[in-house]
Design an enzyme around this catalytic site. Sequence first.
Site, PDB file in Angstrom:
ATOM      1  CB  SER A 144      -0.998 -20.996   4.097  1.00 12.58           C
ATOM      2  OG  SER A 144      -0.630 -22.311   4.295  1.00 12.58           O
ATOM      3  CG  HIS A 145       0.903 -21.934   8.144  1.00 10.78           C
ATOM      4  ND1 HIS A 145       1.403 -21.889   6.764  1.00 10.78           N
ATOM      5  CD2 HIS A 145       1.973 -21.331   8.840  1.00 10.78           C
ATOM      6  CE1 HIS A 145       2.156 -21.099   6.734  1.00 10.78           C
ATOM      7  NE2 HIS A 145       2.594 -20.722   7.985  1.00 10.78           N
ATOM      8  CG  ASP A 324      -2.383 -25.716   6.131  1.00 12.96           C
ATOM      9  OD1 ASP A 324      -2.803 -26.190   5.237  1.00 12.96           O
ATOM     10  OD2 ASP A 324      -1.280 -24.883   5.369  1.00 12.96           O
ATOM     11  CG  ASP A 326      -3.889 -23.553   2.171  1.00 13.10           C
ATOM     12  OD1 ASP A 326      -3.190 -23.950   3.383  1.00 13.10           O
ATOM     13  OD2 ASP A 326      -2.927 -23.363   1.042  1.00 13.10           O
ATOM     14  CG  ASP A 328      -0.958 -26.362   1.612  1.00 13.78           C
ATOM     15  OD1 ASP A 328      -1.302 -25.898   2.962  1.00 13.78           O
ATOM     16  OD2 ASP A 328      -0.422 -25.235   0.789  1.00 13.78           O
ATOM     17  NE  ARG A 329       2.514 -25.212   6.184  1.00 14.43           N
ATOM     18  CZ  ARG A 329       3.463 -24.236   6.959  1.00 14.43           C
ATOM     19  NH1 ARG A 329       3.481 -24.498   8.339  1.00 14.43           N
ATOM     20  NH2 ARG A 329       4.219 -23.597   6.329  1.00 14.43           N
ATOM     21  CE  LYS A 433       2.689 -26.765   2.187  1.00 16.69           C
ATOM     22  NZ  LYS A 433       3.094 -25.653   1.312  1.00 16.69           N
TER      23      LYS A 433
HETATM   24  C1  G6P Z   1       4.354 -22.167   2.693  1.00 19.54           C
HETATM   25  C2  G6P Z   1       4.853 -23.019   1.450  1.00 19.54           C
HETATM   26  C3  G6P Z   1       5.772 -23.833   1.840  1.00 19.54           C
HETATM   27  C4  G6P Z   1       6.912 -23.651   2.509  1.00 19.54           C
HETATM   28  C5  G6P Z   1       6.394 -22.830   3.854  1.00 19.54           C
HETATM   29  C6  G6P Z   1       7.554 -22.280   4.526  1.00 19.54           C
HETATM   30  O1  G6P Z   1       3.569 -23.582   3.551  1.00 19.54           O
HETATM   31  O2  G6P Z   1       3.916 -23.418   0.725  1.00 19.54           O
HETATM   32  O3  G6P Z   1       6.318 -24.636   0.626  1.00 19.54           O
HETATM   33  O4  G6P Z   1       7.846 -24.526   2.999  1.00 19.54           O
HETATM   34  O5  G6P Z   1       5.393 -21.857   3.494  1.00 19.54           O
HETATM   35  O6  G6P Z   1       7.381 -21.051   5.248  1.00 19.54           O
HETATM   36  P1  G6P Z   1       8.487 -20.115   5.813  1.00 19.54           P
HETATM   37  O7  G6P Z   1       7.491 -19.308   6.677  1.00 19.54           O
HETATM   38  O8  G6P Z   1       9.327 -21.035   6.381  1.00 19.54           O
HETATM   39  O9  G6P Z   1       9.019 -19.031   4.530  1.00 19.54           O
HETATM   40 ZN    ZN Z   2      -1.173 -24.258   3.686  1.00 18.35          ZN
END
Ligand code: G6P
Ligand code: ZN
Length: 617
Positions: A144-145, A324, A326, A328-329, A433
């Site tokens: 992801s990010h 982000d 991937d 989704d954000r 998302k």
């Molecule tokens: C990912 C998930 C989200 C989640 C986020 C929070 O992006 O897809 O659904 O809200 O992580 O991550 P954290 O680092 O706060 O557990």
């Molecule tokens: Zn992501």
Amino acid sequence: MLSPLPGWAGGETLSMSTATDSEVVTVSTSPIEGMRPGTSGLRKKTTVWEMTENYSLIDTAMESNGGKMLDTVVVAGDGRYYNNDAIQTIARVLAANGVSNIWIPQDGIMSTPAVSAVIRRRTADGSGEDGQGVAQGGIVLTASHNPGGPEEDFGIKYNEGLGQPAGEEFTETLYEKTLEIKSYRTLNSDGIDLSAPVGTEYQLTPTSKVTLIDPFENYLDALKSCFDFDGLKQFTSRPDFRMLFDGMHGAGSKFARRVLVDELGMPESALMRCDPLPDFGGCHPDPNLTYASELVKRMGLRADGSADDSVDASSLPVLGAANDGDGDRNLIAGAGFFVTPSDSMALICDNYDAIPQFASKGGLNGVARSMPSSAALDVVAEARGIPCFVTPTGWKFFGNLMSSKESFDGKDYGPFLCGEESFGTGSDHVREKDGLWAVLAWMSILSKANEGVGEGEPLTSVREIVTRHWAKYGRHFYCRYDYEGVESESANAVMDFIRSSFVGSDSGTFEANEAGIRLVGAEEFSYEDPVDGSRTSKQGLILNFELASGDPARVVFRLSGTGSSGATIRMYLERYEKDSSRHDMSAPVALKELADVALKLVKMEETTARNAPTVIT
Ligand code: G6P
Ligand code: ZN
């Protein structure tokens, strides 16, 4: 390299390609420690994944499919370092385990919401409507990010047959299997050419083939089912509309180009960092005020989200957005104005009639937010009589709600809106998302707010839309402090201290500080899923305060579930202000006093030796 059927010139789907002399082999292995998936899949340093085969994903998927091997599986990633190597490895493992159809996007890259759209929509011969998809699962290669590269993170996440992230039961079974793994099956075969034309097929074994699919088709169909593309094209082609989209070199970039430039006709100059790169250009691909700093600056903002008054707002883009790694954000901004993700959700909810997906069905059947997100959504939902759910952090909990009829008094699940403070917004068009969806939702809100505004007249801005909303519903000041890379022991000690010192204590126990801020109670959030009855505990520690004004405030502490080393403590701050004469303040400033009180109470500096957060967003 395996080649497709000889003599094939491309352009149409192959009926069959030649099998090679690949053979199925069983390789002995032993468990790797610490492979428990977190909030969203399993993220680890890239080097850990050099043993990608040593992961019991396909066995778990088979078990959750009633013991039957899956017939069709999608494999795609966000393009980070190791993406295509992992795809090759996974394709071999899937084929060796008897998965008949392995769908891989041409070039290997897809955003996470696009994978969800493929699972939900793609039929054996290509496109299909929502709900007609035949894939039983998807393997999404993303952290992801988190940054990417040989020294950074790689991740694997599994999505189930409705396109949603695997639930608790799946991830727990998977983890148990990783502790027992003794061998895995794979193929002795060459790699396949992922850059071959869409439709190319590779017969890996007599019963398993890879098909290269179009990354865009199903996702575009999904977005077109939500928004009025012609209307948006008309609005965005106004000479006074300008936008800036920051792809952060992630997977969402190519989808943004396809939608914003190819479909809506915006100029290339509306895009920045929109070429996917294996290391995201060395950046941290998380669309927040800290990491999207160039976009933030070009939107006339300071790093704390306040307007930079030295910039002339009329020269700035009307809409700014970032996605982000991937895709989704999302981050949303107007000229000199940052929209917090929690406010964004509340605004989309209140303006559902600007979004055809909702308006055409008479509104929303349900909304949901994660617990640490602000209550801005709840206030709108209550005013509009829409059921509102509060879930633990993680998109999988929304997926369950969206796909159930029971939780809505027997009504069908859709249309549904949900989101999280962590820059996630989405709806029931997929089960993830969706960064680009959020951008189009805001474009639709802007377009509707500017119906009847003639050329030459000033456009109604994002700032005006949000400040009007606050005037109507009150403002939830909101911000988050992150303490990244804290030693796990100290992070746990902070949480244990809060639990033992405050949770369950009587509200009369605590005294107000000099500024009149008083702790009135504390609780630990746990959740019983209304759909499957599963219980999830220890989802965040909530400290409830009362301000000198009598207004409520809240501070939540939670450990991140998405890091790959050490621990991240997140502190979420929120206070409600009804009086619109006090709305015009930057959130971190408005919350500074509350933050100081909370940090002192929980002994943050004493326990972690940190006197400041790494990120404030
Ligand atoms: C990912 C998930 C989200 C989640 C986020 C929070 O992006 O897809 O659904 O809200 O992580 O991550 P954290 O680092 O706060 O557990
Ligand atoms: Zn992501």
